[in-house]
Design an enzyme around this catalytic site. Structure first.
Site, mmCIF file in Angstrom:
data_model
loop_
_atom_site.group_PDB
_atom_site.id
_atom_site.type_symbol
_atom_site.label_atom_id
_atom_site.label_comp_id
_atom_site.label_asym_id
_atom_site.label_seq_id
_atom_site.Cartn_x
_atom_site.Cartn_y
_atom_site.Cartn_z
ATOM 1 N N LEU A 134 0.850 -1.186 0.000
ATOM 2 C CA LEU A 134 0.000 0.000 0.000
ATOM 3 C C LEU A 134 0.883 1.232 0.000
ATOM 4 C CD1 LEU A 134 -2.695 -0.941 2.705
ATOM 5 C CD2 LEU A 134 -2.888 -1.165 0.219
ATOM 6 N N ASP A 135 0.410 2.301 -0.632
ATOM 7 C CA ASP A 135 1.122 3.568 -0.569
ATOM 8 C C ASP A 135 1.227 4.028 0.879
ATOM 9 O OD1 ASP A 135 1.174 3.547 -3.337
ATOM 10 O OD2 ASP A 135 -0.618 4.799 -3.531
ATOM 11 N N ARG A 136 2.186 4.885 1.138
ATOM 12 C CA ARG A 136 2.422 5.362 2.511
ATOM 13 C C ARG A 136 1.147 5.885 3.171
ATOM 14 N NH1 ARG A 136 5.842 10.731 3.099
ATOM 15 N NH2 ARG A 136 3.826 11.486 2.343
ATOM 16 N N ARG A 234 -5.825 5.540 -7.616
ATOM 17 C CA ARG A 234 -5.684 7.003 -7.600
ATOM 18 C C ARG A 234 -5.646 7.585 -9.017
ATOM 19 N NH1 ARG A 234 -0.488 7.635 -3.910
ATOM 20 N NH2 ARG A 234 -0.951 9.859 -4.157
#
Length: 296
Positions: A134-136, A234
Site C-alpha cells: 500500500l502507498d504510505r 488514484r
C-alpha cells in the site's frame, strides 16, 4: 508452530515421480522444488529422496519449510495491528503515514521494521515477504507471507477470482454511473518521478467500482482491483474526473483530510497450505469517517 507440509499419496497417485506429484498435484513451483531438494528438505517416510523417486500409495511426504534467513532491515519496536495470523501468513492493518518497506528516503519506521521486531519477539525466524503493498498514506490490510512456500503460493494465486482486494475511497463529485469498470493503461512518466499517467505505452490496468453512498458533491466508492499497478486506483479515479479527497498528487482537495481517503478494507485469499478461503474485513479509520460525516 508447524514448519512442515505433510501429504499422503493416494491409491490413484501410485507410481508417480515425486517431482511430478509436487509440481502437478500440489502446484509447487519447479524453483521451490529444486531448492528444497538440494537442501534435503523433502522426505518420504522420514527419509530424504531424490526427485525421480517413484511414489507408492500410502507414502508420507514431508516438506520442511524452516530456514535460517535474515534481511538487512533493523527490527524496531513499533505497534502493529494484527488482523489474522497463523504459521504461514500474517495480515496487518497498516495505518496511514507508514511506509511498508525501507527505501532510501524511509530507512526506519516502516512496516517491515515493525514486523521483524514482532517476529523476533515471538521467536519466529521469518523475514518480511510482502504479498501486497500500500502507498504510505493509504491505510488498510497488508498480507505478508512468513515462509518461501507461502509467498510462492500466494503470488501464484493472485490471478484467481477467489483472491480479492477491495478498497473504500471518498472521491470528489458524484459519478453518473453507479457501477463500472475503468480499463485504462497506466504508465510511469520516467526519471525520479513517482507520478503515473494514463498512456497507451503503459500496462493494462482494470479497476471495478461501485458507489456505496452518495454525499454532497462527493461519493463513497467500493473498489476492486483486477490488476495491481502502482497508484492504480488514484490514477484511474482522477482520469475520470473524480480524484480522491486528500490526494493532491492527482488533483484531490486536501482541505478536510490531509492524506488520500483510500483504505484497503477487505481481503480474501486461498490459504497456501490447504486452499481454504480466508476472508477478512476491517472498518474504515476515523479520519475517513470524519470526512464522510463532513461531506454528508
Amino acid at each position: 508452530m508447524n514448519n512442515k507440509l505433510e501429504y499422503y499419496v493416494a491409491e490413484e497417485e501410485n507410481n508417480i515421480k515425486i517431482r511430478e506429484y509436487l509440481k502437478n498435484k500440489l502446484n509447487i513451483s519447479s524453483r521451490f522444488i529444486k531448492k528444497a531438494s538440494i537442501e534435503k528438505k523433502i522426505e518420504v517416510n522420514g527419509i530424504p529422496v531424490k526427485m525421480n523417486y517413484m511414489l507408492k500409495a500410502g507414502d508420507k511426504i514431508e516438506i520442511d519449510l524452516s530456514r535460517e534467513e535474515s534481511q538487512n532491515i533493523d527490527p524496531e519496536k513499533i505497534d502493529i495491528s494484527v488482523i489474522y495470523e497463523d504459521e504461514d501468513v500474517i495480515v496487518v492493518n497498516k495505518p496511514s503515514g507508514m511506509v511498508v518497506h525501507p527505501t532510501k528516503s524511509y530507512q526506519n519506521g516502516t512496516l517491515a521494521n515493525a514486523l521483524l521486531y514482532y517476529f523476533k519477539e515471538k521467536g519466529e525466524n521469518c523475514i518480511v515477504r510482502l504479498v501486497n503493498r500500500l502507498d504510505r498514506d493509504t491505510s488498510g490490510l497488508v498480507l505478508i507471507a512468513k515462509n518461501q512456500f507461502a509467498h510462492m503460493s500466494l503470488a501464484r494465486d493472485m490471478e484467481l477470482d477467489s483472491f480479492k482486494k477491495e478498497y473504500i475511497a471518498v472521491v470528489m463529485g458524484n459519478l453518473s454511473e453507479k457501477t463500472g469498470i475503468i480499463d485504462m493503461p497506466i504508465y510511469r512518466t520516467g526519471g525520479d518521478s513517482i507520478n503515473r499517467v494514463i498512456d497507451e505505452r503503459g500496462q493494462r490496468s482494470i479497476t471495478h467500482y461501485k458507489v456505496e453512498k452518495g454525499l454532497t458533491n462527493a461519493d463513497v466508492l467500493k473498489l476492486r482491483l483486477e490488476t495491481g499497478r502502482t497508484h492504480q486506483i488514484r490514477v484511474h479515479l482522477s482520469s475520470i474526473g473524480h480524484p480522491i479527497y486528500g490526494d493532491t498528487l492527482y488533483g484531490g482537495d486536501d482541505l478536510i483530510i490531509k492524506r488520500q481517503a483510500l483504505h484497503a478494507s477487505s481481503l480474501s485469499f486461498p490459504h497456501p497450505r490447504d486452499g481454504r478461503l480466508i476472508e477478512l474485513e476491517i472498518d474504515i479509520p476515523e479520519d475517513i469517517k470524519n470526512l464522510i460525516k463532513t461531506l454528508s
